[in-house]
Design a protein around this motif. Structure first.
Motif, PDB file in Angstrom:
ATOM      1  N   LYS A 169       1.724 -38.354  27.781  1.00  0.00           N
ATOM      2  CA  LYS A 169       0.986 -38.567  26.545  1.00  0.00           C
ATOM      3  C   LYS A 169      -0.243 -37.665  26.496  1.00  0.00           C
ATOM      4  O   LYS A 169      -0.850 -37.364  27.506  1.00  0.00           O
ATOM      5  CB  LYS A 169       0.566 -40.025  26.424  1.00  0.00           C
ATOM      6  CG  LYS A 169       1.741 -40.995  26.297  1.00  0.00           C
ATOM      7  CD  LYS A 169       1.259 -42.421  26.173  1.00  0.00           C
ATOM      8  CE  LYS A 169       2.447 -43.381  26.060  1.00  0.00           C
ATOM      9  NZ  LYS A 169       2.001 -44.787  25.958  1.00  0.00           N
ATOM     10  N   VAL A 170      -0.624 -37.269  25.300  1.00  0.00           N
ATOM     11  CA  VAL A 170      -1.810 -36.459  25.071  1.00  0.00           C
ATOM     12  C   VAL A 170      -2.723 -37.229  24.144  1.00  0.00           C
ATOM     13  O   VAL A 170      -2.304 -37.685  23.081  1.00  0.00           O
ATOM     14  CB  VAL A 170      -1.453 -35.089  24.452  1.00  0.00           C
ATOM     15  CG1 VAL A 170      -2.723 -34.302  24.167  1.00  0.00           C
ATOM     16  CG2 VAL A 170      -0.555 -34.303  25.396  1.00  0.00           C
ATOM     17  N   ARG A 171      -3.954 -37.409  24.535  1.00  0.00           N
ATOM     18  CA  ARG A 171      -4.899 -38.154  23.717  1.00  0.00           C
ATOM     19  C   ARG A 171      -5.494 -37.228  22.646  1.00  0.00           C
ATOM     20  O   ARG A 171      -6.004 -36.161  22.959  1.00  0.00           O
ATOM     21  CB  ARG A 171      -6.015 -38.718  24.588  1.00  0.00           C
ATOM     22  CG  ARG A 171      -7.042 -39.521  23.803  1.00  0.00           C
ATOM     23  CD  ARG A 171      -8.211 -39.943  24.685  1.00  0.00           C
ATOM     24  NE  ARG A 171      -7.771 -40.875  25.711  1.00  0.00           N
ATOM     25  CZ  ARG A 171      -8.022 -40.730  27.007  1.00  0.00           C
ATOM     26  NH1 ARG A 171      -8.669 -39.668  27.423  1.00  0.00           N
ATOM     27  NH2 ARG A 171      -7.619 -41.626  27.885  1.00  0.00           N
ATOM     28  N   LEU A 172      -5.418 -37.646  21.380  1.00  0.00           N
ATOM     29  CA  LEU A 172      -6.005 -36.910  20.274  1.00  0.00           C
ATOM     30  C   LEU A 172      -7.267 -37.614  19.802  1.00  0.00           C
ATOM     31  O   LEU A 172      -7.403 -38.837  19.928  1.00  0.00           O
ATOM     32  CB  LEU A 172      -5.017 -36.777  19.123  1.00  0.00           C
ATOM     33  CG  LEU A 172      -3.698 -36.051  19.452  1.00  0.00           C
ATOM     34  CD1 LEU A 172      -2.785 -36.068  18.248  1.00  0.00           C
ATOM     35  CD2 LEU A 172      -3.971 -34.632  19.905  1.00  0.00           C
ATOM     36  N   ALA A 173      -8.177 -36.834  19.255  1.00  0.00           N
ATOM     37  CA  ALA A 173      -9.459 -37.400  18.841  1.00  0.00           C
ATOM     38  C   ALA A 173      -9.305 -38.373  17.677  1.00  0.00           C
ATOM     39  O   ALA A 173     -10.057 -39.338  17.554  1.00  0.00           O
ATOM     40  CB  ALA A 173     -10.418 -36.285  18.470  1.00  0.00           C
ATOM     41  N   ALA A 174      -8.334 -38.129  16.784  1.00  0.00           N
ATOM     42  CA  ALA A 174      -8.129 -38.996  15.621  1.00  0.00           C
ATOM     43  C   ALA A 174      -6.659 -38.961  15.235  1.00  0.00           C
ATOM     44  O   ALA A 174      -5.904 -38.067  15.644  1.00  0.00           O
ATOM     45  CB  ALA A 174      -9.000 -38.545  14.450  1.00  0.00           C
ATOM     46  N   LEU A 175      -6.225 -39.927  14.436  1.00  0.00           N
ATOM     47  CA  LEU A 175      -4.819 -40.001  14.046  1.00  0.00           C
ATOM     48  C   LEU A 175      -4.388 -38.798  13.240  1.00  0.00           C
ATOM     49  O   LEU A 175      -3.241 -38.343  13.326  1.00  0.00           O
ATOM     50  CB  LEU A 175      -4.586 -41.291  13.239  1.00  0.00           C
ATOM     51  CG  LEU A 175      -4.776 -42.606  14.012  1.00  0.00           C
ATOM     52  CD1 LEU A 175      -4.579 -43.794  13.079  1.00  0.00           C
ATOM     53  CD2 LEU A 175      -3.797 -42.686  15.176  1.00  0.00           C
ATOM     54  N   GLU A 176      -5.311 -38.266  12.417  1.00  0.00           N
ATOM     55  CA  GLU A 176      -4.946 -37.126  11.570  1.00  0.00           C
ATOM     56  C   GLU A 176      -5.105 -35.785  12.280  1.00  0.00           C
ATOM     57  O   GLU A 176      -4.858 -34.732  11.698  1.00  0.00           O
ATOM     58  CB  GLU A 176      -5.789 -37.131  10.297  1.00  0.00           C
ATOM     59  CG  GLU A 176      -7.293 -36.939  10.512  1.00  0.00           C
ATOM     60  CD  GLU A 176      -8.009 -38.244  10.807  1.00  0.00           C
ATOM     61  OE1 GLU A 176      -9.244 -38.234  10.798  1.00  0.00           O
ATOM     62  OE2 GLU A 176      -7.312 -39.265  11.048  1.00  0.00           O
ATOM     63  N   ALA A 177      -5.506 -35.794  13.568  1.00  0.00           N
ATOM     64  CA  ALA A 177      -5.734 -34.532  14.279  1.00  0.00           C
ATOM     65  C   ALA A 177      -4.451 -33.726  14.417  1.00  0.00           C
ATOM     66  O   ALA A 177      -4.446 -32.502  14.257  1.00  0.00           O
ATOM     67  CB  ALA A 177      -6.336 -34.813  15.653  1.00  0.00           C
ATOM     68  N   ALA A 178      -3.336 -34.407  14.714  1.00  0.00           N
ATOM     69  CA  ALA A 178      -2.074 -33.680  14.886  1.00  0.00           C
ATOM     70  C   ALA A 178      -1.650 -33.013  13.585  1.00  0.00           C
ATOM     71  O   ALA A 178      -1.196 -31.860  13.578  1.00  0.00           O
ATOM     72  CB  ALA A 178      -0.988 -34.633  15.382  1.00  0.00           C
ATOM     73  N   ALA A 179      -1.792 -33.736  12.473  1.00  0.00           N
ATOM     74  CA  ALA A 179      -1.391 -33.169  11.187  1.00  0.00           C
ATOM     75  C   ALA A 179      -2.261 -31.976  10.828  1.00  0.00           C
ATOM     76  O   ALA A 179      -1.775 -30.958  10.324  1.00  0.00           O
ATOM     77  CB  ALA A 179      -1.477 -34.247  10.100  1.00  0.00           C
ATOM     78  N   PRO A 188      -3.531 -45.522  29.890  1.00  0.00           N
ATOM     79  CA  PRO A 188      -3.587 -45.438  31.352  1.00  0.00           C
ATOM     80  C   PRO A 188      -3.724 -43.978  31.811  1.00  0.00           C
ATOM     81  O   PRO A 188      -3.118 -43.067  31.243  1.00  0.00           O
ATOM     82  CB  PRO A 188      -2.248 -46.043  31.794  1.00  0.00           C
ATOM     83  CG  PRO A 188      -1.808 -46.867  30.640  1.00  0.00           C
ATOM     84  CD  PRO A 188      -2.314 -46.179  29.415  1.00  0.00           C
ATOM     85  N   GLU A 189      -4.511 -43.771  32.839  1.00  0.00           N
ATOM     86  CA  GLU A 189      -4.749 -42.404  33.324  1.00  0.00           C
ATOM     87  C   GLU A 189      -3.452 -41.740  33.775  1.00  0.00           C
ATOM     88  O   GLU A 189      -3.279 -40.534  33.621  1.00  0.00           O
ATOM     89  CB  GLU A 189      -5.754 -42.442  34.478  1.00  0.00           C
ATOM     90  CG  GLU A 189      -6.116 -41.056  35.007  1.00  0.00           C
ATOM     91  CD  GLU A 189      -7.172 -41.112  36.090  1.00  0.00           C
ATOM     92  OE1 GLU A 189      -7.265 -40.140  36.836  1.00  0.00           O
ATOM     93  OE2 GLU A 189      -7.889 -42.129  36.169  1.00  0.00           O
ATOM     94  N   ALA A 190      -2.541 -42.529  34.306  1.00  0.00           N
ATOM     95  CA  ALA A 190      -1.283 -41.958  34.794  1.00  0.00           C
ATOM     96  C   ALA A 190      -0.432 -41.366  33.690  1.00  0.00           C
ATOM     97  O   ALA A 190       0.465 -40.557  33.942  1.00  0.00           O
ATOM     98  CB  ALA A 190      -0.487 -43.033  35.534  1.00  0.00           C
ATOM     99  N   GLU A 191      -0.682 -41.762  32.419  1.00  0.00           N
ATOM    100  CA  GLU A 191       0.087 -41.257  31.288  1.00  0.00           C
ATOM    101  C   GLU A 191      -0.659 -40.172  30.527  1.00  0.00           C
ATOM    102  O   GLU A 191      -0.142 -39.655  29.531  1.00  0.00           O
ATOM    103  CB  GLU A 191       0.416 -42.418  30.331  1.00  0.00           C
ATOM    104  CG  GLU A 191       1.244 -43.518  30.956  1.00  0.00           C
ATOM    105  CD  GLU A 191       1.502 -44.656  29.987  1.00  0.00           C
ATOM    106  OE1 GLU A 191       1.061 -44.536  28.822  1.00  0.00           O
ATOM    107  OE2 GLU A 191       2.140 -45.642  30.372  1.00  0.00           O
ATOM    108  N   ASP A 192      -1.857 -39.836  30.961  1.00  0.00           N
ATOM    109  CA  ASP A 192      -2.698 -38.904  30.214  1.00  0.00           C
ATOM    110  C   ASP A 192      -2.555 -37.499  30.794  1.00  0.00           C
ATOM    111  O   ASP A 192      -2.912 -37.244  31.949  1.00  0.00           O
ATOM    112  CB  ASP A 192      -4.156 -39.358  30.269  1.00  0.00           C
ATOM    113  CG  ASP A 192      -5.053 -38.535  29.357  1.00  0.00           C
ATOM    114  OD1 ASP A 192      -4.528 -37.615  28.695  1.00  0.00           O
ATOM    115  OD2 ASP A 192      -6.254 -38.807  29.306  1.00  0.00           O
TER     116      ASP A 192
END
Length: 213
Positions: free
Chosen positions: A24-34, A2-6
């Motif tokens: 919340k912050v949207r990441l491009a992929a699951l491994e992006a944070a690591a 939801p836009e309100a959480e982004d």
């Protein structure tokens, strides 16, 4: 999501978030944070270090700090840097129109022409004295005129240098004769622009603060 959480869509809400809350912050992929080395942990209260407390004030090293101000009043025509920009020594920070510069350039060009004329007369009298055609008094008068004209031209040249013109700028002035009133404001040292107190179109008084590097 939801836009309100982004947080990327609603960055203005970040300033209102209380400790312990978040968006919340949207990441491009699951491994992006690591890959980026991002770790998440809840906020914790920590006790301050042991020892005495002191009131302090942080400031810039005065030996490596420059506050740039115009030497004469004028109008800011263009600003070429922003706070945070890295600049080198001699880089142009802004361009300012100064009527006093145009007048000084005109006086310098006039003095240069007078020096050239006096030099020609001096060389002519020197040649005539060598051949015994003129008197030593006339030669000495021509010599005095030439020295006075050269001294006046040197004085105006030094004033232009004091205003920030480079040797190349003066040579270009002698070549073209264009006595523009616009002067480049240059960085006196290499560093970071940490303050900017001007904008294009504003008037600048003599000695007013424009930049801090």
């Amino acid at each position: 999501m939801p836009e309100a959480e982004d947080a990327l869509c609603r960055p203005e809400q970040i300033a209102d978030i209380k400790p312990g809350q978040g968006m919340k912050v949207r990441l491009a992929a699951l491994e992006a944070a690591a890959k980026a080395g991002i770790t998440v942990s809840p906020p914790k209260q920590v006790s301050p270090g042991q020892g005495a407390g002191f009131l302090v004030q942080a400031g810039f090293n005065r030996n490596r700090t420059a506050r740039i101000a115009p030497l004469a009043a004028g109008i800011i025509r263009e600003v070429l840097v922003q706070p945070g920009d890295e600049v080198g020594k001699g880089d142009v920070l802004a361009r300012i129109a100064m009527p006093e510069i145009a007048s000084l350039k005109a006086q310098f060009l006039t003095a240069q022409a007078r020096q050239a004329q006096a030099e020609a007369a001096y060389l002519r009298e020197k040649d005539l004295l060598t051949r015994g055609i003129t008197s030593r008094r006339e030669f000495q008068e021509a010599d005095a005129e030439f020295r006075a004209a050269a001294s006046e031209a040197a004085q105006f040249r030094q004033q232009l240098l004091n205003f920030g013109l480079s040797v190349g700028d003066i040579q270009e002035l002698l070549r073209t004769g264009a006595n523009s009133a616009v002067l480049d404001v240059r960085a006196p040292l290499a560093g970071t622009v940490v303050e900017m107190e001007t904008a294009a179109g504003e008037s600048a008084a003599q000695g007013s603060h424009l930049f801090t590097i």
